[in-house]
Motif scaffolding. Sequence first.
Motif, PDB file in Angstrom:
ATOM      1  N   THR A   1      10.999  37.967 -22.204  1.00 35.22           N
ATOM      2  CA  THR A   1      11.641  36.880 -21.487  1.00 35.22           C
ATOM      3  C   THR A   1      12.705  37.423 -20.538  1.00 35.22           C
ATOM      4  O   THR A   1      13.546  38.226 -20.913  1.00 35.22           O
ATOM      5  CB  THR A   1      12.308  35.916 -22.483  1.00 35.22           C
ATOM      6  OG1 THR A   1      11.292  35.379 -23.319  1.00 35.22           O
ATOM      7  CG2 THR A   1      13.028  34.794 -21.746  1.00 35.22           C
TER       8      THR A   1
ATOM      9  N   THR B   1      -0.828  32.444 -15.571  1.00 38.40           N
ATOM     10  CA  THR B   1       0.117  31.457 -15.068  1.00 38.40           C
ATOM     11  C   THR B   1      -0.457  30.066 -15.275  1.00 38.40           C
ATOM     12  O   THR B   1      -1.667  29.867 -15.305  1.00 38.40           O
ATOM     13  CB  THR B   1       0.405  31.676 -13.572  1.00 38.40           C
ATOM     14  OG1 THR B   1      -0.816  31.549 -12.837  1.00 38.40           O
ATOM     15  CG2 THR B   1       1.005  33.047 -13.326  1.00 38.40           C
TER      16      THR B   1
ATOM     17  N   SER C   1       4.627  28.097 -16.401  1.00 34.94           N
ATOM     18  CA  SER C   1       4.888  29.333 -17.138  1.00 34.94           C
ATOM     19  C   SER C   1       4.037  30.469 -16.596  1.00 34.94           C
ATOM     20  O   SER C   1       3.033  30.249 -15.919  1.00 34.94           O
ATOM     21  CB  SER C   1       4.587  29.130 -18.626  1.00 34.94           C
ATOM     22  OG  SER C   1       3.216  28.803 -18.808  1.00 34.94           O
TER      23      SER C   1
ATOM     24  N   PRO D   1       4.194  34.716 -14.976  1.00 39.88           N
ATOM     25  CA  PRO D   1       4.778  35.316 -13.776  1.00 39.88           C
ATOM     26  C   PRO D   1       3.833  35.247 -12.576  1.00 39.88           C
ATOM     27  O   PRO D   1       2.807  35.914 -12.554  1.00 39.88           O
ATOM     28  CB  PRO D   1       5.026  36.771 -14.193  1.00 39.88           C
ATOM     29  CG  PRO D   1       3.953  37.044 -15.203  1.00 39.88           C
ATOM     30  CD  PRO D   1       3.676  35.736 -15.904  1.00 39.88           C
TER      31      PRO D   1
ATOM     32  N   GLU E   1      11.498  34.634 -15.386  1.00 47.22           N
ATOM     33  CA  GLU E   1      10.757  33.703 -16.229  1.00 47.22           C
ATOM     34  C   GLU E   1      11.676  32.945 -17.170  1.00 47.22           C
ATOM     35  O   GLU E   1      12.827  33.318 -17.389  1.00 47.22           O
ATOM     36  CB  GLU E   1       9.706  34.463 -17.045  1.00 47.22           C
ATOM     37  CG  GLU E   1       8.611  35.077 -16.200  1.00 47.22           C
ATOM     38  CD  GLU E   1       7.501  35.606 -17.074  1.00 47.22           C
ATOM     39  OE1 GLU E   1       7.402  36.832 -17.180  1.00 47.22           O
ATOM     40  OE2 GLU E   1       6.759  34.782 -17.656  1.00 47.22           O
ATOM     41  N   ASP E   2      11.121  31.877 -17.740  1.00 47.04           N
ATOM     42  CA  ASP E   2      11.810  31.017 -18.724  1.00 47.04           C
ATOM     43  C   ASP E   2      13.150  30.489 -18.223  1.00 47.04           C
ATOM     44  O   ASP E   2      14.190  30.867 -18.753  1.00 47.04           O
ATOM     45  CB  ASP E   2      12.001  31.768 -20.050  1.00 47.04           C
ATOM     46  CG  ASP E   2      10.709  31.899 -20.815  1.00 47.04           C
ATOM     47  OD1 ASP E   2       9.804  31.087 -20.603  1.00 47.04           O
ATOM     48  OD2 ASP E   2      10.620  32.820 -21.651  1.00 47.04           O
TER      49      ASP E   2
ATOM     50  N   VAL F   1      10.453  29.718 -14.750  1.00 50.01           N
ATOM     51  CA  VAL F   1       9.997  30.501 -13.605  1.00 50.01           C
ATOM     52  C   VAL F   1      10.929  30.240 -12.422  1.00 50.01           C
ATOM     53  O   VAL F   1      11.149  29.087 -12.044  1.00 50.01           O
ATOM     54  CB  VAL F   1       8.555  30.132 -13.219  1.00 50.01           C
ATOM     55  CG1 VAL F   1       8.128  30.892 -11.970  1.00 50.01           C
ATOM     56  CG2 VAL F   1       7.599  30.415 -14.371  1.00 50.01           C
TER      57      VAL F   1
END
Length: 196
Positions: free
Chosen positions: A17, A61, A87, A89, A181-182, A184
């Motif tokens: 993450t 993705t 979600s 990358p 991410e988390d 995006v």
Amino acid sequence: MRHLTSRTLLIPTLMTTGILLAGCGNDEETTRQIEETDTQPVGEFSTDRQASDWQLFLDETQGIYPTEIRSTHQEGFERIIIEHAGSGPPTYTAQYTDDPVNPAPGLPVVTGDQAHLEVLVSNTATRDEIDEDQMLEHNTQITDLDTEATGTVVSFVPVQETSTYVLGLDEERPYAVAILEDPVRVVIDIQLAEHQ
């Protein structure tokens, strides 16, 4: 429904993450864990074309589309953050262009700014993955960011699983791009002064 194609999987096993997926337009791969609030730029500043170092399977993705645009300031640069639903990358390319274009219906983008940085984010949402109430409207022009160099950020609906963003600037300044991410986020740092 997504159609998978044969692609080379280059995702490092160290993906966790918040990992940075950055391409600085040179031969050196830079992978380090960062936060949105870091005081260092997300990559090496350059006015050249930049692109992700990673090529991913399409099914890595899911449902990525823009929901918010904001900015922050750090010493020597300003940061534009484009937050997304979904979600995984995505990948990106970025470059300055004299003729920014709205991907649908292909008309010129007019911002009144002197320079335009175009950022294309690939492996984004299909039409059936988009929540229209949550996504930024097509051709949304953000002009009220607390920025010095960036006058306008324009966001477009994903077309053929590619999202387009146009940053209108006062001049062609060195920049750096990364994907977080988390959630995006596309992070674009614009150099204001020589960064030490």
